[in-house]
Design a protein around this motif. Structure first.
Motif, PDB file in Angstrom:
ATOM      1  N   LEU A   1       0.836  -1.206   0.000  1.00 19.72           N
ATOM      2  CA  LEU A   1       0.000   0.000   0.000  1.00 19.72           C
ATOM      3  C   LEU A   1       0.873   1.260   0.000  1.00 19.72           C
ATOM      4  O   LEU A   1       0.625   2.190  -0.782  1.00 19.72           O
ATOM      5  N   TYR A   2       1.896   1.277   0.833  1.00 24.44           N
ATOM      6  CA  TYR A   2       2.793   2.435   0.872  1.00 24.44           C
ATOM      7  C   TYR A   2       3.497   2.630  -0.468  1.00 24.44           C
ATOM      8  O   TYR A   2       3.660   3.761  -0.937  1.00 24.44           O
ATOM      9  N   GLY A   3       3.943   1.539  -1.091  1.00 22.54           N
ATOM     10  CA  GLY A   3       4.582   1.655  -2.402  1.00 22.54           C
ATOM     11  C   GLY A   3       3.640   2.245  -3.433  1.00 22.54           C
ATOM     12  O   GLY A   3       4.025   3.103  -4.228  1.00 22.54           O
ATOM     13  N   MET A   4       2.388   1.813  -3.402  1.00 23.23           N
ATOM     14  CA  MET A   4       1.397   2.352  -4.346  1.00 23.23           C
ATOM     15  C   MET A   4       1.143   3.830  -4.083  1.00 23.23           C
ATOM     16  O   MET A   4       1.048   4.623  -5.026  1.00 23.23           O
ATOM     17  N   ILE A   5       1.026   4.194  -2.821  1.00 28.68           N
ATOM     18  CA  ILE A   5       0.787   5.604  -2.481  1.00 28.68           C
ATOM     19  C   ILE A   5       1.958   6.460  -2.948  1.00 28.68           C
ATOM     20  O   ILE A   5       1.767   7.527  -3.538  1.00 28.68           O
ATOM     21  N   LEU A   6       3.183   6.002  -2.678  1.00 29.40           N
ATOM     22  CA  LEU A   6       4.365   6.758  -3.122  1.00 29.40           C
ATOM     23  C   LEU A   6       4.325   6.989  -4.626  1.00 29.40           C
ATOM     24  O   LEU A   6       4.522   8.112  -5.093  1.00 29.40           O
ATOM     25  N   VAL A   7       4.050   5.937  -5.379  1.00 32.74           N
ATOM     26  CA  VAL A   7       4.043   6.054  -6.840  1.00 32.74           C
ATOM     27  C   VAL A   7       2.900   6.954  -7.308  1.00 32.74           C
ATOM     28  O   VAL A   7       3.077   7.757  -8.234  1.00 32.74           O
ATOM     29  N   LEU A   8       1.747   6.852  -6.682  1.00 36.53           N
ATOM     30  CA  LEU A   8       0.632   7.730  -7.075  1.00 36.53           C
ATOM     31  C   LEU A   8       0.947   9.194  -6.763  1.00 36.53           C
ATOM     32  O   LEU A   8       0.580  10.085  -7.532  1.00 36.53           O
TER      33      LEU A   8
END
Length: 161
Positions: A80-87
């Protein structure tokens, strides 16, 4: 959008793996122990019942598969954190990842541990009820630094694919 999300998921896994490698290396030092994700699994299990904060997670009703659930949730949060960072950073960052945004983001994510998970486990805000809160906080910052390095390194590896 799907491209951003799958890359973010992979970046989150990479960051979490490096964080775990650090934790296992640290556990080899005198006085340190292996990470135990069972209390986190128990905490997540009790969330479904609406209980967020426990006086002591050790006193809460056990869950048979809490260790497995703890590991799964640990990686799901990393994803989830990786997705948030990329978004947040977008496709331009994925094309040319830089370390500073990944590290800052990783350090910011420790707030969830300090102000939600740790009080939820009954160890106080930012581990204030532990025997050595300063040590717990410092080790958390180091662990999240490794998470940030892993986020960045995985983004770099994905860039070349």
């Amino acid at each position: 959008m799907f491209d951003l999300l799958w890359r973010g998921a992979v970046i989150g896994v990479g960051g979490t793996i490096l964080m775990d490698i650090w934790a296992f290396a640290l556990a080899r030092m005198p006085g340190e122990s292996m990470p135990n994700w069972a209390p986190v699994g128990r905490w997540f299990f009790h969330l479904r019942r609406g209980t967020v904060f426990h006086p002591s997670i050790g006193a809460a009703e056990p869950y048979e598969r809490e260790l497995a659930l703890g590991w799964i949730c640990h990686y799901l949060v990393g994803i989830l954190y990786g997705m948030i960072l990329v978004l947040i950073m977008g496709a331009a960052w994925l094309a040319r990842p830089t370390f500073l945004p990944a590290w800052i983001f990783a350090i910011v994510t420790i707030a969830a541990g300090w102000f939600l998970l740790q009080p939820g486990l009954g160890i106080g805000w930012a581990a204030s009820k532990t025997p050595n809160p300063t040590k717990v906080r410092a080790l958390g910052l180091v662990a999240h630094t490794f998470f940030g390095i892993g986020l960045y390194a995985t983004a770099v590896l994905l860039r070349s694919t």
